[in-house]
Design an enzyme around this catalytic site. Structure first.
Site, PDB file in Angstrom:
ATOM      1  N   SER A   9       0.825  -1.281   0.023  1.00 51.97           N
ATOM      2  CA  SER A   9      -0.038  -0.159  -0.069  1.00 51.97           C
ATOM      3  C   SER A   9       1.060   1.117  -0.002  1.00 51.97           C
ATOM      4  O   SER A   9       1.930   1.152   0.664  1.00 51.97           O
ATOM      5  CB  SER A   9      -0.878   0.113   1.242  1.00 51.97           C
ATOM      6  OG  SER A   9      -1.711   1.232   1.280  1.00 51.97           O
ATOM      7  N   HIS A  10       0.205   2.499  -0.384  1.00 45.54           N
ATOM      8  CA  HIS A  10       1.018   3.711  -0.318  1.00 45.54           C
ATOM      9  C   HIS A  10       1.074   3.945   0.949  1.00 45.54           C
ATOM     10  O   HIS A  10       1.906   5.075   1.147  1.00 45.54           O
ATOM     11  CB  HIS A  10       0.233   4.750  -1.268  1.00 45.54           C
ATOM     12  CG  HIS A  10       0.463   4.345  -2.737  1.00 45.54           C
ATOM     13  ND1 HIS A  10      -0.065   3.312  -3.514  1.00 45.54           N
ATOM     14  CD2 HIS A  10       1.475   5.220  -3.622  1.00 45.54           C
ATOM     15  CE1 HIS A  10       0.468   3.524  -4.779  1.00 45.54           C
ATOM     16  NE2 HIS A  10       1.142   4.464  -4.778  1.00 45.54           N
ATOM     17  N   SER A  11       0.303   3.570   1.853  1.00 48.98           N
ATOM     18  CA  SER A  11       0.316   3.900   3.357  1.00 48.98           C
ATOM     19  C   SER A  11       0.723   2.757   4.266  1.00 48.98           C
ATOM     20  O   SER A  11       0.131   1.552   4.148  1.00 48.98           O
ATOM     21  CB  SER A  11      -1.291   4.420   3.871  1.00 48.98           C
ATOM     22  OG  SER A  11      -1.101   4.612   4.964  1.00 48.98           O
TER      23      SER A  11
END
Length: 134
Positions: A9-11
């Site tokens: 994930s980007h987070s």
């Protein structure tokens, strides 16, 4: 051979949250490795972080399924695959699946002893999972 899941994930928090939720739903039977955020703690993806998660997942001869949130997570994941040996790459698959639903279904299939192809198919079945009945 068991199948581990790598959550990209980007987070960092989102990857960890999906891993936590999915892990609790299958009582920890499946190795689920979050690989979210950049190396400096920002939003984004990191091929080295993904590669490290894959190395952990593949340890001991296991296979790994990568689940991703957004398009560039795919680019970073494919770059991470380039750092693996050919033998290791043969034991990894990428899923075209919704992140949360796909991870849940993949973990269930993996906990049931599914093959990498079966775990991937289960994850990709997440597109059909309805939240609201018609």
């Amino acid at each position: 051979m068991s199948v581990a899941l790598v959550i990209v994930s980007h987070s960092k928090k989102l990857a960890e949250g999906v891993a936590e939720l999915t892990g609790q739903m299958n009582s920890g039977q499946v190795q689920i490795l979050p690989a979210g955020g950049t190396d400096d703690g920002e939003l984004g993806t990191s091929a080295p972080r993904i590669g490290a998660a894959l190395e952990d997942a593949l340890a001991g001869g296991h296979e790994a399924l990568i689940l991703m949130d957004l398009g560039s997570a795919y680019l970073s994941s494919t770059l991470a695959l380039e750092f693996l040996t050919e033998e290791q790459r043969q034991r990894v698959a990428l899923a075209e699946a919704p992140l949360v639903e796909g991870a849940f279904l993949a973990a269930f299939e993996a906990a049931s002893g599914g093959s990498l192809a079966e775990v991937r198919a289960a994850a990709e079945g997440g597109h059909e999972l309805k939240k609201i009945a018609d």
